[in-house]
Design a protein around this motif. Structure first.
Motif, PDB file in Angstrom:
ATOM      1  N   ILE B  87       0.848  -1.721  -0.196  1.00 27.00           N
ATOM      2  CA  ILE B  87      -0.327   0.337  -0.540  1.00 27.00           C
ATOM      3  C   ILE B  87       1.141   0.933  -0.081  1.00 27.00           C
ATOM      4  O   ILE B  87       2.132   1.636   0.888  1.00 27.00           O
ATOM      5  N   HIS B  88       0.522   2.345  -1.247  1.00 27.13           N
ATOM      6  CA  HIS B  88       1.831   3.195  -1.031  1.00 27.13           C
ATOM      7  C   HIS B  88       1.312   4.162  -0.251  1.00 27.13           C
ATOM      8  O   HIS B  88      -0.121   4.907  -1.506  1.00 27.13           O
ATOM      9  N   ARG B  89       1.045   5.141   0.441  1.00 26.52           N
ATOM     10  CA  ARG B  89       0.739   5.761   0.746  1.00 26.52           C
ATOM     11  C   ARG B  89       1.096   7.251   0.645  1.00 26.52           C
ATOM     12  O   ARG B  89       2.308   7.588   0.176  1.00 26.52           O
ATOM     13  N   LYS B  90      -0.128   8.219   0.529  1.00 23.13           N
ATOM     14  CA  LYS B  90       0.545   9.875   0.676  1.00 23.13           C
ATOM     15  C   LYS B  90       2.140  10.237   1.434  1.00 23.13           C
ATOM     16  O   LYS B  90       2.793  10.954   1.221  1.00 23.13           O
ATOM     17  N   TYR B  91       1.644  10.299   3.117  1.00 30.82           N
ATOM     18  CA  TYR B  91       2.433  10.638   4.211  1.00 30.82           C
ATOM     19  C   TYR B  91       2.697   9.749   4.434  1.00 30.82           C
ATOM     20  O   TYR B  91       3.313   9.834   5.532  1.00 30.82           O
ATOM     21  N   LEU B  92       2.290   8.921   4.869  1.00 34.27           N
ATOM     22  CA  LEU B  92       2.582   7.578   5.357  1.00 34.27           C
ATOM     23  C   LEU B  92       3.617   6.407   4.774  1.00 34.27           C
ATOM     24  O   LEU B  92       3.455   5.553   3.534  1.00 34.27           O
ATOM     25  N   THR B  93       4.389   5.410   5.622  1.00 28.65           N
ATOM     26  CA  THR B  93       5.974   4.669   5.134  1.00 28.65           C
ATOM     27  C   THR B  93       4.458   3.781   4.935  1.00 28.65           C
ATOM     28  O   THR B  93       4.106   2.958   4.717  1.00 28.65           O
TER      29      THR B  93
END
Lengths: 214, 356
Positions: B87-93
Motif C-alpha cells: 500500500i503506497h500512501r501519501k504521507y506514511l511509510t
C-alpha cells in the motif's frame, strides 16, 4: 476440583508452557469429552499456562517466537472450546483495541488481545491502521471502559497522539481510560501524548487493564 | 550555495577521529519527512528518481545536515521486488498488505525467484536516484552508502505475523528465505557497482531481530546475524548496523558481525543511554551514528529541550571523533519542524561553548 480434572489442567498447563500444540489440543478434546466446563478449562489450564509463559518471557527465558506460538496454541484451543462456552464465560470490562492509523504492525496487539480475552476481558479488536473516525465511532457505539492504542514505529507516535486528541475533542475522554503500548513507546512518551497508562508488554498490559477496570 | 564538499570533509574527518570545526550531524529524514518538507507525497518521490534525489538534498539542506543519502526503506524495496504487494500512501511509510501476503504457504518460499534488480520494483528508480544524488552534491560519499536489510524486515513484509510461529511450525522456512534475501542483496550490489562504478564503502544494514525482547541470540544469529556477517565477508564492505528494538544484543552483535559502526535506535528504557555508547565506543572502537531520542524532546518537547539533548549527547560522544549526531530512527511526518531545526542550533551552540 476433582483429581482427574486437576491432573488434566496441570497437563494442559505443562504442555502449553513447553509449546506442544498437538498435546494441548488433544487434552482440550479429552476435557470436553469428560464434560469439564469450558470456562474451567480456559481459566485453570490455558490461562495459568499462559501466565507461566508470560513469566518466562519477562525473565528472558522465552522470546516473541515462543510467546506467539503459545498464543497460537491458546487461540486454537479456544476455537475448540467456543461451542461449549455457552454464556458461562462472564466478562468484566470492555476494551477497544487497535493499531493506530499509519501503522500496520499487530504482533504485540494480538498477544495482548489473546491474553486479555482469556482473562475475561471483552476485547473488540479494530485491527491495524485504524482511522481516527473509526475509533470515535466505535467508542460511541460500544462505550468501552478502556481504549488500547498500539504502534510499533516511532514515526507513528504522532498518529497516536492525534487519536487521543480527537477522543478528547469529541468529549469522550472522561468516560474511558486510555492505555498505550508498542515498540517505540516509553512511559514518558505515553504521558506526554496524553495516555492514562503505558504497558511495556502484554503481561504488564493485563495487570494494568485489571487495575484500571477494578 | 550549499557546500556539500565542506560537509563531506567534516564527516570524513570526524569518522577518522580527527578534529572538526563543529561536530557533523544528519537528520534521519526518510520518505515521510521529505514529503513534509517538500510539500509533496511519498509516491511523488517514487515516481521520479530526479525528484527523489533533489527532494532528499533539499530536505537535508533545509535542516543544515552534513550527509546526503537517498532515504529509503530497504525492507520495502526488497520485498516489493520479490513480488509483495504494497500500500503506497501519501504521507506514511508503505507497508505490505497484511491480507495479501506474498508467502502464504511454506511452499511459496521455494518458488520465490531472486529479482532482476535492473527491472524489479523500485530498484531501477533507486539506482537512478543514487546517480542524481551524486551529480547534485558532487560528493563521492553520496555514492558510498549501500542500504540492505538482512533479513527480518523483508521476511516480515513477505510472510507477516506467521514468521514468528514459523520458528516452531516451519523451522526450515526462515533460513531458506533469509538466504534468498541475502542473494537478492548481492544481486542489487552487482547492479549498483555497474551503474555507480566502484564498490560502496559502507553498508547501512537494517536489523530487527537482535533484541532480547524479540528473539534469542541463537535465533537472531541463524536468521539475521549470520547473513550480515556473510555479506560483510563476501563484499568487503564495512557494516554499520541499525537496530530498531528494545534491549539489543549490541555487545555480541558488534563482536560477532565485526561491525564498523552502529546507528542505534534510542532505547527509552535506559538500557543504552549516552554513557553506554561512550563506553561502547571506547571498548569496540566503532563509529556511532545517533543517539538522539526520536520519541523524546524531538517529538513532544520544545526546541530548547532538543538543544539541551543535543549538547548533552555531543559532550559525551564527540571526544575522539567517530561520531555523527542523528536520531536513532526515522523521524515521522508529524514531528515539529522547529524541533528538527533545533538540532543544528544545538550543534552550533555546543561548538561556540567549546570554542570559548
Amino acid at each position: 476440583m476433582r483429581k482427574m480434572e486437576a491432573e488434566l489442567f496441570d497437563k494442559i498447563q505443562n504442555f502449553l508452557v513447553n509449546l506442544k500444540m498437538d498435546e494441548v489440543l488433544s487434552l482440550i478434546k479429552e476435557a470436553i469429552e469428560n464434560q469439564i466446563p469450558a470456562y474451567d478449562i480456559i481459566m485453570n489450564g490455558l490461562y495459568e499456562g499462559m501466565k507461566t509463559v508470560g513469566n518466562k518471557f519477562e525473565v528472558g527465558e522465552y522470546f516473541i517466537p515462543e510467546l506467539m506460538f503459545a498464543a497460537l496454541i491458546t487461540n486454537n484451543s479456544i476455537d475448540l472450546l467456543k461451542p461449549h462456552l455457552k454464556t458461562e464465560f462472564e466478562t468484566s470490562g470492555v476494551i477497544l483495541l487497535g493499531t493506530v492509523s499509519g501503522d500496520l504492525h499487530d504482533i504485540g496487539k494480538n498477544i495482548v488481545s489473546t491474553i486479555l480475552t482469556i482473562s475475561g476481558i471483552e476485547v473488540h479488536d479494530l485491527g491495524v491502521d485504524v482511522p481516527i473516525e473509526l475509533w470515535i465511532q466505535k467508542i460511541k457505539e460500544l462505550k468501552p471502559d478502556l481504549v488500547g492504542l498500539s504502534c510499533l514505529m516511532a514515526a507513528s507516535i504522532s498518529s497516536m497522539r492525534n487519536t487521543i486528541q480527537e477522543i478528547e475533542k469529541n468529549n469522550l475522554r472522561n468516560q474511558l481510560k486510555i492505555i498505550v503500548g508498542g515498540g517505540a513507546l516509553s512511559k514518558t512518551a505515553a504521558e506526554q501524548i496524553g495516555a492514562d497508562a503505558y504497558a511495556y508488554d502484554a503481561i504488564e498490559a493485563l495487570k494494568i487493564v485489571r487495575e484500571l477496570i477494578d | 550555495m550549499y557546500d556539500w564538499n565542506e560537509k563531506i570533509e567534516r564527516v570524513t574527518t570526524a569518522l577518522m577521529g580527527g578534529e572538526t570545526d563543529r561536530p557533523p550531524f544528519t537528520i534521519m529524514a526518510a520518505e515521510q519527512m521529505i514529503s513534509r518538507v517538500m510539500g509533496c507525497t511519498i509516491p511523488d518521490l517514487y515516481n521520479s528518481p530526479e525528484f527523489w534525489a533533489k527532494a532528499t538534498v533539499k530536505t537535508q539542506e533545509f535542516f543544515g545536515s552534513d550527509i546526503p543519502y537517498v532515504a529509503l526503506d530497504p525492507a520495502l524495496i526488497t520485498a516489493e521486488a520479490f513480488g509483495a504487494k504494497f500500500i503506497h500512501r501519501k504521507y506514511l511509510t508503505s507497508t505490505a498488505t497484511p491480507e495479501d501476503r506474498l508467502l502464504k504457504t511454506p511452499e511459496d518460499v521455494d518458488q520465490l525467484e531472486i529479482p532482476d534488480h535492473r527491472k524489479a520494483g523500485l530498484y531501477p528508480t533507486l539506482i537512478k536516484a543514487f546517480k542524481h544524488l551524486k551529480e547534485l552534491t558532487h560528493s563521492p560519499m553520496a555514492g558510498n552508502f549501500f542500504f540492505s536489510d538482512l533479513t527480518w524486515g523483508p521476511i516480515q513484509q513477505m510472510r507477516g505475523e506467521q514468521a514468528w510461529t514459523d520458528f516452531y511450525l516451519n523451522p526450515d522456512l526462515l533460513p531458506k528465505l533469509a538466504e534468498k534475501i541475502y542473494q537478492s542483496n548481492l544481486g542489487f550490489l552487482e547492479v549498483w557497482k555497474d551503474e555507480m562504478g566502484g564498490t560502496p564503502l559502507i553498508d547501512i544494514n537494517i536489523s530487527y531481530l537482535g533484541n532480547k525482547d524479540m528473539a534469542s541470540y541463537k535465533d537472531f544469529w541463524e536468521i539475521e546475524g549470520k547473513w550480515v556477517n556473510k555479506f560483510r565477508k563476501k563484499t568487503g564492505m564495512g557494516i554499520v548496523m541499525h537496530n530498531c528494538g528494545r534491549k539489543p544484543y549490541w555487545d555480541q552483535m558488534i563482536t560477532d558481525c565485526r561491525l564498523l559502526g552502529v546507528q542505534p535506535t534510542f532505547d527509552p528504557f535506559g538500557n543504552s543511554d549516552v554513557n553506554y555508547w561512550k563506553e561502547m565506543k571506547k571498548k569496540h572502537k566503532i563509529y556511532i551514528i545517533g543517539t538522539l531520542n526520536q520519541t523524546g524532546p524531538t517529538l513532544t518537547g520544545t526546541p530548547q529541550d532538543v538543544e539541551k539533548e543535543v549538547i548533552e549527547n555531543l559532550n559525551a560522544l564527540t571526544p575522539g571523533g567517530k561520531f555523527i549526531l542523528a536520531h536513532g530512527c526515522e523521524v515521522g511526518w508529524g514531528v515539529p519542524l522547529e524541533n528538527l531545526l533545533a538540532v543544528k542550533t544545538g550543534v552550533e551552540k555546543f561548538s561556540e561553548m567549546k570554542g570559548k
